[in-house]
Design a protein around this motif. Structure first.
Motif, mmCIF file in Angstrom:
data_model
loop_
_atom_site.group_PDB
_atom_site.id
_atom_site.type_symbol
_atom_site.label_atom_id
_atom_site.label_comp_id
_atom_site.label_asym_id
_atom_site.label_seq_id
_atom_site.Cartn_x
_atom_site.Cartn_y
_atom_site.Cartn_z
ATOM 1 N N ALA A 184 0.839 -1.190 0.000
ATOM 2 C CA ALA A 184 0.000 0.000 0.000
ATOM 3 C C ALA A 184 0.876 1.241 0.000
ATOM 4 N N TYR A 185 0.486 2.187 -0.819
ATOM 5 C CA TYR A 185 1.216 3.442 -0.915
ATOM 6 C C TYR A 185 0.241 4.599 -0.810
ATOM 7 N N LEU A 186 0.717 5.679 -0.236
ATOM 8 C CA LEU A 186 -0.091 6.860 0.017
ATOM 9 C C LEU A 186 0.406 7.986 -0.888
ATOM 10 N N ILE A 187 -0.510 8.564 -1.656
ATOM 11 C CA ILE A 187 -0.176 9.679 -2.537
ATOM 12 C C ILE A 187 -0.719 10.954 -1.911
ATOM 13 N N ASP A 188 0.134 11.930 -1.731
ATOM 14 C CA ASP A 188 -0.246 13.237 -1.169
ATOM 15 C C ASP A 188 -0.925 13.113 0.189
ATOM 16 N N GLU A 189 -0.522 12.121 0.982
ATOM 17 C CA GLU A 189 -1.055 11.906 2.336
ATOM 18 C C GLU A 189 -2.563 11.665 2.358
ATOM 19 N N ASP A 190 -3.170 11.299 1.204
ATOM 20 C CA ASP A 190 -4.622 11.129 1.187
ATOM 21 C C ASP A 190 -5.086 9.939 0.347
ATOM 22 N N THR A 191 -4.561 9.742 -0.831
ATOM 23 C CA THR A 191 -5.043 8.712 -1.748
ATOM 24 C C THR A 191 -4.275 7.418 -1.510
ATOM 25 N N LEU A 192 -5.011 6.332 -1.307
ATOM 26 C CA LEU A 192 -4.404 5.029 -1.010
ATOM 27 C C LEU A 192 -4.413 4.152 -2.256
ATOM 28 N N VAL A 193 -3.230 3.598 -2.593
ATOM 29 C CA VAL A 193 -3.029 2.815 -3.807
ATOM 30 C C VAL A 193 -2.396 1.483 -3.433
ATOM 31 N N ILE A 194 -2.831 0.411 -4.097
ATOM 32 C CA ILE A 194 -2.201 -0.898 -3.952
ATOM 33 C C ILE A 194 -1.394 -1.155 -5.221
ATOM 34 N N ALA A 195 -0.101 -1.466 -5.051
ATOM 35 C CA ALA A 195 0.784 -1.660 -6.204
ATOM 36 C C ALA A 195 1.628 -2.911 -6.026
ATOM 37 N N GLU A 196 2.001 -3.505 -7.147
ATOM 38 C CA GLU A 196 2.930 -4.628 -7.174
ATOM 39 C C GLU A 196 4.109 -4.222 -8.057
ATOM 40 N N PHE A 197 5.219 -4.897 -7.859
ATOM 41 C CA PHE A 197 6.404 -4.601 -8.649
ATOM 42 C C PHE A 197 6.864 -5.860 -9.358
ATOM 43 N N ARG A 198 7.108 -5.729 -10.649
ATOM 44 C CA ARG A 198 7.611 -6.847 -11.448
ATOM 45 C C ARG A 198 8.937 -6.435 -12.082
ATOM 46 N N GLU A 199 9.872 -7.343 -12.048
ATOM 47 C CA GLU A 199 11.195 -7.054 -12.598
ATOM 48 C C GLU A 199 11.156 -7.115 -14.122
ATOM 49 N N LEU A 200 11.770 -6.130 -14.767
ATOM 50 C CA LEU A 200 11.899 -6.144 -16.222
ATOM 51 C C LEU A 200 12.991 -7.139 -16.605
ATOM 52 N N GLU A 201 12.695 -7.985 -17.564
ATOM 53 C CA GLU A 201 13.667 -8.990 -17.982
ATOM 54 C C GLU A 201 14.659 -8.381 -18.967
ATOM 55 N N ASP A 202 15.906 -8.727 -18.804
ATOM 56 C CA ASP A 202 16.992 -8.312 -19.698
ATOM 57 C C ASP A 202 17.188 -6.804 -19.769
ATOM 58 N N VAL A 203 16.735 -6.068 -18.757
ATOM 59 C CA VAL A 203 16.927 -4.620 -18.721
ATOM 60 C C VAL A 203 17.497 -4.268 -17.352
ATOM 61 N N THR A 204 18.592 -3.533 -17.363
ATOM 62 C CA THR A 204 19.208 -3.114 -16.107
ATOM 63 C C THR A 204 19.496 -1.617 -16.169
ATOM 64 N N SER A 205 19.794 -1.053 -15.033
ATOM 65 C CA SER A 205 20.191 0.348 -14.989
ATOM 66 C C SER A 205 21.649 0.460 -15.452
ATOM 67 N N LEU A 206 22.150 1.676 -15.526
ATOM 68 C CA LEU A 206 23.535 1.866 -15.953
ATOM 69 C C LEU A 206 24.511 1.231 -14.982
ATOM 70 N N SER A 207 24.114 1.106 -13.717
ATOM 71 C CA SER A 207 24.978 0.470 -12.725
ATOM 72 C C SER A 207 24.823 -1.047 -12.699
ATOM 73 N N GLY A 208 23.911 -1.595 -13.497
ATOM 74 C CA GLY A 208 23.750 -3.040 -13.583
ATOM 75 C C GLY A 208 22.689 -3.613 -12.663
ATOM 76 N N ARG A 209 21.945 -2.779 -11.987
ATOM 77 C CA ARG A 209 20.895 -3.269 -11.083
ATOM 78 C C ARG A 209 19.584 -3.424 -11.841
ATOM 79 N N PRO A 210 18.713 -4.342 -11.406
ATOM 80 C CA PRO A 210 17.472 -4.600 -12.146
ATOM 81 C C PRO A 210 16.490 -3.425 -12.047
ATOM 82 N N LEU A 211 15.689 -3.279 -13.094
ATOM 83 C CA LEU A 211 14.642 -2.269 -13.132
ATOM 84 C C LEU A 211 13.290 -2.960 -12.976
#
Length: 145
Positions: free
Chosen positions: A74-101
């Protein structure tokens, strides 16, 4: 949002934003979340592209904060709006430092805390929903017999 470059050759703007331990490179909003947003948050809005741009702007300005990370994402936007989010790793894509996005998948908008004070305690809110559904099913079962 992912992979947007600048106009100069060889110069790229950072295409990920940190949220907790995740490097968010893109935002996906489910159809269920869009319908919940229209029902509970902003009934006048009709453009789904505007919704994703607003979410990206909130993420970019650090207006999204974790609400109760223990059991629900659960995440709070502007201290008022409540959002449920999930995170999925992008395959074969990394940041410039080599960490997953990651892709931030918006599952649902629960509503505004100012309009629905029950959202202050998510665990009690979910148990109330679960029990009310169970009781409705039990009542229907009794009527059929």
């Amino acid at each position: 949002m992912h992979g947007k470059g600048m106009e100069w050759w060889g110069a790229f703007e950072p295409f990920h934003i940190m949220l907790n331990d995740y490097r968010v490179a893109d935002i996906v909003i489910t159809n269920h979340a869009k319908s919940r947003y229209l029902d509970r948050i902003n009934p006048e809005s009709s453009d789904s592209g505007q919704l994703s741009a607003w979410m990206w702007q909130c993420l970019n300005q650090n207006r999204i904060k974790p609400y109760q990370q223990k059991e629900h994402n659960a995440y709070l936007i502007d201290e008022d709006t409540l959002v449920i989010a999930e995170f999925r790793e992008l395959e074969d894509v990394t940041s410039l430092s080599g960490r997953p996005l990651y892709v931030m998948v918006i599952v649902s908008y629960l509503g505004r805390i100012s309009a629905t004070p029950q959202l202050r305690d998510l665990q009690a809110y979910y148990s109330h929903l679960r029990n009310s559904r169970r009781m409705k099913l039990m009542k229907k079962r009794r009527k059929r017999k």
